[in-house]
Design a protein around this motif. Sequence first.
Motif, PDB file in Angstrom:
ATOM      1  N   LEU A  49     -16.511  -6.442 109.364  1.00  0.00           N
ATOM      2  CA  LEU A  49     -16.153  -5.676 110.550  1.00  0.00           C
ATOM      3  C   LEU A  49     -16.056  -4.183 110.280  1.00  0.00           C
ATOM      4  O   LEU A  49     -15.836  -3.397 111.187  1.00  0.00           O
ATOM      5  CB  LEU A  49     -14.799  -6.145 111.101  1.00  0.00           C
ATOM      6  N   SER A  52     -19.840   1.203 109.056  1.00  0.00           N
ATOM      7  CA  SER A  52     -19.680   2.535 109.633  1.00  0.00           C
ATOM      8  C   SER A  52     -20.907   3.361 109.340  1.00  0.00           C
ATOM      9  O   SER A  52     -21.595   3.175 108.334  1.00  0.00           O
ATOM     10  CB  SER A  52     -18.441   3.225 109.040  1.00  0.00           C
ATOM     11  N   ASN A 115     -21.537  -3.546 113.594  1.00  0.00           N
ATOM     12  CA  ASN A 115     -22.290  -2.423 113.052  1.00  0.00           C
ATOM     13  C   ASN A 115     -23.656  -2.262 113.705  1.00  0.00           C
ATOM     14  O   ASN A 115     -24.583  -1.764 113.080  1.00  0.00           O
ATOM     15  CB  ASN A 115     -22.462  -2.585 111.533  1.00  0.00           C
ATOM     16  N   ARG A 226     -12.219  -0.122 115.306  1.00  0.00           N
ATOM     17  CA  ARG A 226     -12.801  -1.418 114.984  1.00  0.00           C
ATOM     18  C   ARG A 226     -11.936  -2.560 115.533  1.00  0.00           C
ATOM     19  O   ARG A 226     -12.431  -3.553 116.068  1.00  0.00           O
ATOM     20  CB  ARG A 226     -12.954  -1.565 113.467  1.00  0.00           C
TER      21      ARG A 226
END
Length: 425
Positions: A49, A52, A115, A226
């Motif tokens: 998760l 970036s 992502n 997130r």
Amino acid sequence: MRAIRAYSALAQHARQRPPQPFVPPIRRPDAYHLVSQELQQLRTSLLSLLGSAHPGLSEVARYYFLQPSQQLRSTLVLLFAHATNGLGASWPTKEGAAKIEARWGLSEELDRPLNRSDVLNNWHPSMPNHTASFSDVFNLRPIGLYTPPPPPPPSPTSRIPALTNSTSPLSTQLRLAQIVEMIHIASVMHDSVHDASPAQPEPDTANTDGFGNKLSILAGDFLLGRASAALSRLGEAEVVELIASVIANQAEGEMLRVQSSTNTLSEENPWKTYLQKTYLKTASLMAKGARASVVLGGCSGDSEIWKDVAYVYGRNLGIAYQLVEDTLEYEAHGEGSPRGFVTGPVLFAAEQHPELYPLIRRNLAGEGDIEKARNFVAKSNGLERTRNLALTYAEKAQEAILLLPDSEHKDALLVLADCAVTRKW
């Protein structure tokens, strides 16, 4: 002076009673052992998760998540899932939907990494992921046809609350356990930021983890983003509202601390301010995370007591946990009560040493105040009485959990409240 002494009823109760040892249940299951496999699975999948566009943010987030930790907040979510799944009126619907999602592979949507470059890194989801797209008019992508899965089986018209044979956490509850851990780590990152004060004239110097203030703030904000994205996938409005309010509570708690450090503390009840900050910064996430877990398990009706049980347990456990943390700061390092906020041991010590009250009113912000407060605490029984107060809150948590049906996970929650005080995990 009289107003300062008139603090919470629980604090008064703790002052009048010796610590009462917790009478354990016949079984003393290890809470972490019961959910160890699920915790390990969550820690592994959680890293997916953290994708970036900037590797620095992912690096900081991964550093914190890979550190050994108790994962107390995730454990609470999982234990309540085990202890209450099957009790709510909407459980058959939840269970049926989970089975259908598993059959159609839809449950994998929750585990899909956050992502996607077309959503996270671009100006618009419909633009291709290359720089040239920003200078041209983009074309909307065609909307594909979607065939919804068959509806879940209807709920029985009447049923006696009882645990089902299979009460494993649902995929949404597993994801919630990750979300609360992400929010907790984000708060740890933000708390690692140095205050700009005369004692710390360079606010951008590196913090204890070596990342510096700016990167810690950005990484914490990144994690909250997130967590919010993952939260939106759970499909339960009450849960979204609960967890979103936790983020607001933590900001409110920090503002309370900051305002207390910059303004002179009035002679209004300092215990009220202290316990309010403790709830907002620590207990809110435990209380609302536990409640959200029960809601995701089908206890969403206003008349169902199970989610209230979870909230009361988490609230009292969280306050007990932080009270013990405040005593450990003195016992482990001899520091405690950082500049700008007064904690339980100092407030109790002031009853035996009234000369502490002027220091409390200015939040230990004067020259040498922290050292003086530390000496007064050492000469008093403030640490012992703070632990007694923590024990009182832990007992309140245990009283609430007694309403749940008997199970191994209920016993684990009872023992966990004791462990929060003794720190014998």
